[in-house]
Design a protein around this motif. Structure first.
Motif, PDB file in Angstrom:
ATOM      1  N   LEU A  36       8.750  20.625  26.658  1.00 32.80           N
ATOM      2  CA  LEU A  36       7.683  21.183  27.482  1.00 32.80           C
ATOM      3  C   LEU A  36       7.677  20.396  28.788  1.00 32.80           C
ATOM      4  CD1 LEU A  36       4.935  21.336  24.710  1.00 32.80           C
ATOM      5  CD2 LEU A  36       6.185  23.270  25.655  1.00 32.80           C
ATOM      6  N   ASP A  37       8.046  21.051  29.855  1.00 32.15           N
ATOM      7  CA  ASP A  37       7.973  20.415  31.177  1.00 32.15           C
ATOM      8  C   ASP A  37       6.570  20.679  31.749  1.00 32.15           C
ATOM      9  OD1 ASP A  37       8.618  19.201  33.647  1.00 32.15           O
ATOM     10  OD2 ASP A  37      10.713  19.839  33.496  1.00 32.15           O
ATOM     11  N   ILE A  38       6.317  20.196  32.945  1.00 33.04           N
ATOM     12  CA  ILE A  38       4.939  20.122  33.469  1.00 33.04           C
ATOM     13  C   ILE A  38       4.059  21.370  33.349  1.00 33.04           C
ATOM     14  CG2 ILE A  38       5.075  18.195  35.059  1.00 33.04           C
ATOM     15  CD1 ILE A  38       5.967  20.084  37.221  1.00 33.04           C
ATOM     16  N   VAL A  63       0.967  13.812  43.907  1.00 36.42           N
ATOM     17  CA  VAL A  63       2.158  14.173  43.144  1.00 36.42           C
ATOM     18  C   VAL A  63       1.917  15.607  42.665  1.00 36.42           C
ATOM     19  CG1 VAL A  63       3.937  13.192  41.640  1.00 36.42           C
ATOM     20  CG2 VAL A  63       2.063  11.763  42.343  1.00 36.42           C
ATOM     21  N   TRP A  64       2.442  15.983  41.518  1.00 37.72           N
ATOM     22  CA  TRP A  64       2.323  17.366  41.063  1.00 37.72           C
ATOM     23  C   TRP A  64       0.917  17.941  41.046  1.00 37.72           C
ATOM     24  CZ3 TRP A  64       5.764  20.659  41.558  1.00 37.72           C
ATOM     25  CH2 TRP A  64       7.090  20.227  41.569  1.00 37.72           C
ATOM     26  N   PRO A  65      -0.024  17.211  40.508  1.00 41.45           N
ATOM     27  CA  PRO A  65      -1.354  17.815  40.365  1.00 41.45           C
ATOM     28  C   PRO A  65      -2.107  17.867  41.688  1.00 41.45           C
ATOM     29  CG  PRO A  65      -1.030  15.901  38.916  1.00 41.45           C
ATOM     30  CD  PRO A  65       0.045  15.878  39.928  1.00 41.45           C
ATOM     31  N   PHE A 109       7.852  12.298  23.236  1.00 46.82           N
ATOM     32  CA  PHE A 109       7.376  12.431  24.612  1.00 46.82           C
ATOM     33  C   PHE A 109       8.433  11.965  25.592  1.00 46.82           C
ATOM     34  CE2 PHE A 109       3.916  11.491  21.760  1.00 46.82           C
ATOM     35  CZ  PHE A 109       2.986  12.468  22.069  1.00 46.82           C
ATOM     36  N   TRP A 110       8.401  12.511  26.793  1.00 51.65           N
ATOM     37  CA  TRP A 110       9.163  11.908  27.903  1.00 51.65           C
ATOM     38  C   TRP A 110       8.197  11.622  29.030  1.00 51.65           C
ATOM     39  CZ3 TRP A 110      11.837  15.627  31.705  1.00 51.65           C
ATOM     40  CH2 TRP A 110      11.406  16.954  31.530  1.00 51.65           C
ATOM     41  N   ASN A 111       8.344  10.432  29.599  1.00 53.18           N
ATOM     42  CA  ASN A 111       7.452   9.975  30.668  1.00 53.18           C
ATOM     43  C   ASN A 111       8.160  10.080  32.009  1.00 53.18           C
ATOM     44  OD1 ASN A 111       5.347   9.306  28.978  1.00 53.18           O
ATOM     45  ND2 ASN A 111       5.842   7.144  28.877  1.00 53.18           N
ATOM     46  N   ASP A 112       7.567  10.830  32.913  1.00 51.85           N
ATOM     47  CA  ASP A 112       8.236  11.120  34.187  1.00 51.85           C
ATOM     48  C   ASP A 112       7.489  10.507  35.381  1.00 51.85           C
ATOM     49  OD1 ASP A 112      10.041  12.280  35.947  1.00 51.85           O
ATOM     50  OD2 ASP A 112       9.113  14.264  35.890  1.00 51.85           O
ATOM     51  N   MET A 113       8.176  10.475  36.513  1.00 50.05           N
ATOM     52  CA  MET A 113       7.594  10.155  37.816  1.00 50.05           C
ATOM     53  C   MET A 113       6.976   8.754  37.858  1.00 50.05           C
ATOM     54  SD  MET A 113       8.289  13.023  39.317  1.00 50.05           S
ATOM     55  CE  MET A 113       7.310  13.534  40.729  1.00 50.05           C
ATOM     56  N   SER A 161      11.828   7.493  29.179  1.00 48.93           N
ATOM     57  CA  SER A 161      11.165   7.393  30.464  1.00 48.93           C
ATOM     58  C   SER A 161      12.180   7.615  31.578  1.00 48.93           C
ATOM     59  CB  SER A 161      10.591   5.970  30.556  1.00 48.93           C
ATOM     60  OG  SER A 161      10.263   5.613  31.866  1.00 48.93           O
ATOM     61  N   ARG A 162      11.690   7.731  32.796  1.00 45.98           N
ATOM     62  CA  ARG A 162      12.622   7.831  33.909  1.00 45.98           C
ATOM     63  C   ARG A 162      12.856   6.453  34.531  1.00 45.98           C
ATOM     64  NH1 ARG A 162      12.127  12.258  38.676  1.00 45.98           N
ATOM     65  NH2 ARG A 162      10.793  10.653  39.595  1.00 45.98           N
ATOM     66  N   ALA A 163      11.794   5.771  34.948  1.00 45.75           N
ATOM     67  CA  ALA A 163      11.983   4.448  35.560  1.00 45.75           C
ATOM     68  C   ALA A 163      12.027   3.377  34.471  1.00 45.75           C
ATOM     69  CB  ALA A 163      10.847   4.152  36.522  1.00 45.75           C
ATOM     70  N   ILE A 180      15.825   5.889  28.261  1.00 45.03           N
ATOM     71  CA  ILE A 180      15.673   6.530  29.572  1.00 45.03           C
ATOM     72  C   ILE A 180      16.637   7.716  29.633  1.00 45.03           C
ATOM     73  CG2 ILE A 180      14.989   4.464  30.854  1.00 45.03           C
ATOM     74  CD1 ILE A 180      17.862   4.273  31.954  1.00 45.03           C
ATOM     75  N   TRP A 181      16.280   8.716  30.398  1.00 49.23           N
ATOM     76  CA  TRP A 181      17.305   9.695  30.705  1.00 49.23           C
ATOM     77  C   TRP A 181      17.808   9.381  32.101  1.00 49.23           C
ATOM     78  CZ3 TRP A 181      12.416  11.120  32.094  1.00 49.23           C
ATOM     79  CH2 TRP A 181      12.241  11.962  33.197  1.00 49.23           C
ATOM     80  N   MET A 182      18.931   9.951  32.476  1.00 52.18           N
ATOM     81  CA  MET A 182      19.594   9.484  33.695  1.00 52.18           C
ATOM     82  C   MET A 182      19.053  10.121  34.976  1.00 52.18           C
ATOM     83  SD  MET A 182      23.445   9.229  32.170  1.00 52.18           S
ATOM     84  CE  MET A 182      23.893   8.111  30.838  1.00 52.18           C
ATOM     85  N   GLY A 183      18.052  10.963  34.851  1.00 51.01           N
ATOM     86  CA  GLY A 183      17.380  11.479  36.039  1.00 51.01           C
ATOM     87  C   GLY A 183      17.991  12.761  36.578  1.00 51.01           C
ATOM     88  N   ASP A 184      17.572  13.087  37.808  1.00 48.58           N
ATOM     89  CA  ASP A 184      17.881  14.403  38.385  1.00 48.58           C
ATOM     90  C   ASP A 184      19.296  14.490  38.941  1.00 48.58           C
ATOM     91  OD1 ASP A 184      15.287  14.897  37.783  1.00 48.58           O
ATOM     92  OD2 ASP A 184      14.561  14.790  39.848  1.00 48.58           O
ATOM     93  N   ASN A 185      20.249  14.691  38.082  1.00 54.14           N
ATOM     94  CA  ASN A 185      21.621  14.861  38.550  1.00 54.14           C
ATOM     95  C   ASN A 185      21.846  16.291  39.010  1.00 54.14           C
ATOM     96  OD1 ASN A 185      21.660  16.251  36.180  1.00 54.14           O
ATOM     97  ND2 ASN A 185      23.251  15.058  35.202  1.00 54.14           N
ATOM     98  N   GLY A 207      23.807  19.449  34.120  1.00 56.46           N
ATOM     99  CA  GLY A 207      23.327  19.162  35.468  1.00 56.46           C
ATOM    100  C   GLY A 207      21.946  19.755  35.701  1.00 56.46           C
ATOM    101  N   PHE A 208      21.112  18.984  36.381  1.00 57.13           N
ATOM    102  CA  PHE A 208      19.721  19.392  36.623  1.00 57.13           C
ATOM    103  C   PHE A 208      19.647  20.368  37.800  1.00 57.13           C
ATOM    104  CE2 PHE A 208      15.570  18.256  38.741  1.00 57.13           C
ATOM    105  CZ  PHE A 208      14.722  18.740  37.751  1.00 57.13           C
ATOM    106  N   GLN A 209      20.055  19.883  38.962  1.00 57.13           N
ATOM    107  CA  GLN A 209      19.971  20.745  40.141  1.00 57.13           C
ATOM    108  C   GLN A 209      21.181  21.661  40.267  1.00 57.13           C
ATOM    109  OE1 GLN A 209      17.147  17.888  42.705  1.00 57.13           O
ATOM    110  NE2 GLN A 209      19.121  17.202  42.070  1.00 57.13           N
ATOM    111  N   ASN A 245      20.258  19.145  27.187  1.00 56.22           N
ATOM    112  CA  ASN A 245      20.573  20.076  28.266  1.00 56.22           C
ATOM    113  C   ASN A 245      19.282  20.301  29.049  1.00 56.22           C
ATOM    114  OD1 ASN A 245      20.842  22.576  29.667  1.00 56.22           O
ATOM    115  ND2 ASN A 245      22.300  23.372  28.165  1.00 56.22           N
ATOM    116  N   HIS A 246      19.330  20.048  30.357  1.00 52.13           N
ATOM    117  CA  HIS A 246      18.112  20.225  31.173  1.00 52.13           C
ATOM    118  C   HIS A 246      18.502  20.804  32.520  1.00 52.13           C
ATOM    119  CE1 HIS A 246      14.192  19.774  32.825  1.00 52.13           C
ATOM    120  NE2 HIS A 246      14.327  18.576  33.369  1.00 52.13           N
ATOM    121  N   ALA A 247      17.665  21.693  33.031  1.00 52.93           N
ATOM    122  CA  ALA A 247      17.956  22.317  34.323  1.00 52.93           C
ATOM    123  C   ALA A 247      16.673  22.479  35.118  1.00 52.93           C
ATOM    124  CB  ALA A 247      18.610  23.675  34.105  1.00 52.93           C
TER     125      ALA A 247
END
Ligand code: MIG
Length: 733
Positions: free
Chosen positions: A207-209, A281-283, A315-319, A414-416, A427-432, A463-465, A488-490
């Motif tokens: 579940l993303d944002i 940020v997002w909100p 859970f995954w913790n972002d931003m 987490s990301r950071a 951690i995941w490797m972020g927005d590749n 690949g994300f982007q 797998n994330h996009a």
């Protein structure tokens, strides 16, 4: 405990980061002054420290965790400052993690860990090829020097002093499907159904944002996800776990309980005036929880309870660098600038000035200097401890989860991150990006991140982007199947990237790749747990293992645990490549998880043909891997039967690890080991399997190849645990 190989230096009054937690007091209690540190020329300045040394010709510099650079960082410039960096280009100096551990490998082997939570600049022979320059942007610092004989021993000592790595639940090794975003419960149901209809194993959907109510942490949008608890239960019946995202910023909104409580109880970071610091940020406008405070970590960490009570287990913790889109102050400056520019035509200078004002709105260094944390009652400006923010957010979650259910393993990443974060999550490797270069980059990141203790990691596979091609997704998956986190994330707006979203031929290949992953889980999980328990790395570059000048520059072949080497294809249209074998090995080219095509190869260079549907794996001499039976989910893998695929040179003594996969009993050595021994007799092989009494394995199917490429087989059971292996055939080349 750990000891004589370490020198410990301190300058000033360093902030406690809890990065190093298992070092003997006989060392910790007697730090040496930094001025006594002789490996570098140390210059103490008013607000910074400069350290310089000269390289010998052959010195390599290995480490630094999450960076865009390759194995040997010599010739690079890096900045240790956790960055929300969506473009992983070769010239980028920072990514999401700050991992100040590196090893200089030359005549001698020495590791260094600079424990400092602010910015550090590294010029590793960039300006001048033989000069290593480090600028620490502060004067309160701890430095650990680790001596050893090999890269491996230095790394081990480092992994020992920073404490045991996080262990995810075993289902965290299943295939995971993510997307920004599956917007509604129905979207998720559809993905689940398509996955099962196309017979692709899968354990989780993310579940993303957009699952939240206007991007508010710990809320669920009722319209999109009516009756969330029933939905989570339904999905569990379909054997999918849902993994929601949690962001660092808390939306400023009257009546929103997290915001109200946070304000009332003073949990948010403060600005210069002592008021809650505001960023966007997002909100929209948010406050940042001050995770440096124990009580704030507790407060926020316990909020995960809401989702857990709905049946959520990961859970995954972002931003959490933290990423900042803009601050109201900077936005106002920008508007003022625009307004004043409107009167005159834009010339080249004012045009670029305007553009840079836009670019500098996000993650602006000045903004990071305009808010404060409380650390043990002391007010500290954010930039001085920036690199700990994500780590402390992960820690907050982990401490909360521990408090909510201390026996259970939750999935958490987490990301950071900073060194120390590995004890709390991955951690995941972020927005590749969906590009070939980012398979290669992921192959560089995996062993480097592992060296910093973070074992649970993986890239946004495919690949994300950007849009992925079917070939790229296949090759990306063929690498990611070996990473602990296989997800797998996009990004928003990109083409469908789920494995079932492609043409039939592609779907068939992807299914085989994912099935191969599930077959390998017994080996990968054993490898993961051994790395945690033995303080070794899960994946490594060949240089960690072989004393062979040829391997110094090899970074597109990796070792996964003790038995396996991989050489993934990471170029478009490539149907084969040269692979260097530092010793003879057994090549298994897997089109699926059935062991059919194997080949014995001598030490040296080989051109390995590798069609699109093949995954090339190399088994080292006197080593083997265990394979399980493929199932739709990890939980359904039958624990009672495994195959052992091995290559015997002289004799085999392998031990594999397993446990219940869900509780923390592994901490008490409650494991279920499986020991397999194979001996050579004159013209046959004998094998003995020792089933630990707790092991759930009942049957081991043995497939072993000898030096002449003769295939032996046999079936070992608890009743008949010593057998003679039958010669089956000579595998023809
Ligand atoms: O600004 O939640 O790295 O994985 O999909 C983007 C949306 C915010 C960044 C994460 C990415 C996630 C995305 N997030």
């Amino acid at each position: 405990m750990i000891n004589k190989n370490i020198n410990y230096y301190v300058n000033g009054e360093p902030i406690e980061t809890d990065a190093v937690i298992e070092l003997d007091n006989s060392i910790l209690d007697y730090p040496q002054p930094l001025s006594e540190f002789e490996d570098f020329n140390v210059m103490l300045m008013e607000n910074s420290i400069k350290m310089t040394c000269e390289f010998s010709d052959d010195d390599m510099v290995i480490g630094f965790g999450q960076t865009v650079k390759g194995l040997n960082k010599r010739g690079s410039e890096l900045i240790s400052f956790c960055a929300d960096e969506p473009e992983h280009l070769p010239n980028k100096r920072s990514l999401y993690g700050a991992h100040n551990f590196f090893v200089i490998l030359g005549e001698t082997v020495t590791g260094y860990f600079i424990d400092f939570p602010g910015e550090i600049k590294y010029d590793i022979g960039f300006i001048h090829k033989d000069i290593f320059n480090i600028i620490i942007e502060g004067v309160d610092v701890k430095l650990y020097k680790i001596k050893g004989d090999t890269l491996k021993s230095v790394t081990k000592t480092f992994l020992e002093i920073i404490g045991e790595s996080y262990v995810p639940p075993k289902w965290g090794f299943g295939y995971q499907q993510c997307r920004w975003s599956y917007e509604t419960a129905d979207d998720i149901r559809k993905v689940a159904k398509e996955m099962r209809d196309s017979k692709i194993p899968c354990d989780t959907i993310y579940l993303d944002i957009d699952y939240m109510e206007r991007f508010k942490d710990f809320t669920i949008c009722d319209e999109k996800f009516p009756d969330f608890k029933t939905f989570v239960d339904d999905m569990k019946k379909e054997k999918f776990r849902l993994i929601p995202i949690i962001d660092a910023g808390v939306k400023i909104e009257k009546g929103y309980s997290l915001y109200e409580e946070g304000t009332d109880e003073g949990h948010f970071c403060e600005n210069e005036e002592g008021k809650p610091f505001v960023a966007a940020v997002w909100p929209g406008l948010v406050h940042f929880p001050d995770f440096f405070r124990k009580e704030t970590r507790q407060w926020f960490g316990n909020k995960y309870e809401m989702l857990i009570s709905h049946g959520i287990e990961g859970f995954w913790n972002d931003m959490n660098e933290p990423a900042i889109f803009y601050t109201p102050k900077k936005l106002k400056d920008f508007y003022d600038h625009v307004e004043s520019s409107m009167e005159k035509p834009l010339d080249i200078y004012s045009y670029f000035e305007l553009m840079s004002k836009v670019e500098n709105l996000s993650n602006n260094p000045e903004d990071y200097k305009s808010f404060y944390h409380y650390i043990e009652g002391k007010r500290i400006r954010h930039d001085k401890v920036h690199n700990l923010y994500g780590y402390y957010m992960t820690r907050s979650a982990a401490e909360g989860l521990e408090n909510i259910d201390s026996e259970k393993r939750f999935l958490l990443f987490s990301r950071a991150s900073y060194i120390g974060a590995h004890r709390y999550g991955g951690i995941w490797m972020g927005d590749n990006e969906s590009c070939w270069e980012h398979i290669e980059l992921s192959m560089k990141l995996l062993p480097a991140i592992n060296m910093c203790g973070i074992m649970y990691t993986g890239a946004d596979t495919g690949g994300f982007q950007g849009d992925v091609s079917s070939e790229l997704l296949i090759r990306f998956m063929q690498f990611s199947l070996f990473t602990p986190l296989m997800r797998n994330h996009a990004a928003l707006g990109t083409r469908d990237q789920e494995p079932f979203a492609f043409d039939k031929a592609t779907v068939d290949i992807l299914r085989n790749v994912i099935e191969l992953r599930y077959a390998l889980i017994p080996y990968l999980y054993s490898t993961y747990m051994k790395s945690v328990k033995e303080r070794s790395v899960y994946a490594s570059n060949l240089i960690m293992e072989y004393d062979d000048p040829r391997v110094k520059e090899i970074e597109d072949q990796l070792l996964i645990g003790d038995s396996l080497m991989i050489a993934p294809i990471y170029k478009q249209n490539r149907r084969g490549q040269v692979v260097y074998l530092p010793e003879k090995m057994l090549l298994w080219k897997a089109k699926d998880y059935m062991v059919e095509d194997t080949l014995l190869l001598d030490k040296g260079d080989h051109f390995i043909e590798n069609s699109l549907e093949e995954v090339a794996m190399f088994i080292r001499p006197d080593k083997g891997i265990i394979l399980g039976r493929v199932a739709e989910t990890v939980e359904e893998i039958d624990p009672s039967i495994v195959s052992f695929l091995a290559f015997i040179d002289t004799e085999i003594n392998e031990t594999f690890y397993d446990d219940d996969g869900y509780t923390k009993a592994y901490k008490n050595d409650e494991n279920q080991s499986l020991k397999i021994e194979i001996r050579k007799e004159d013209s046959y092989l004998t094998t003995q399997v020792v089933f630990d009494h707790k092991s759930r394995v009942e049957v081991v199917n043995i497939i072993v190849f000898d030096n002449e490429n003769i295939r032996f087989e046999g079936r070992v059971t608890r009743e008949k645990s010593t057998i003679i292996l039958e010669k089956v055939s000579k595998n023809e080349k």
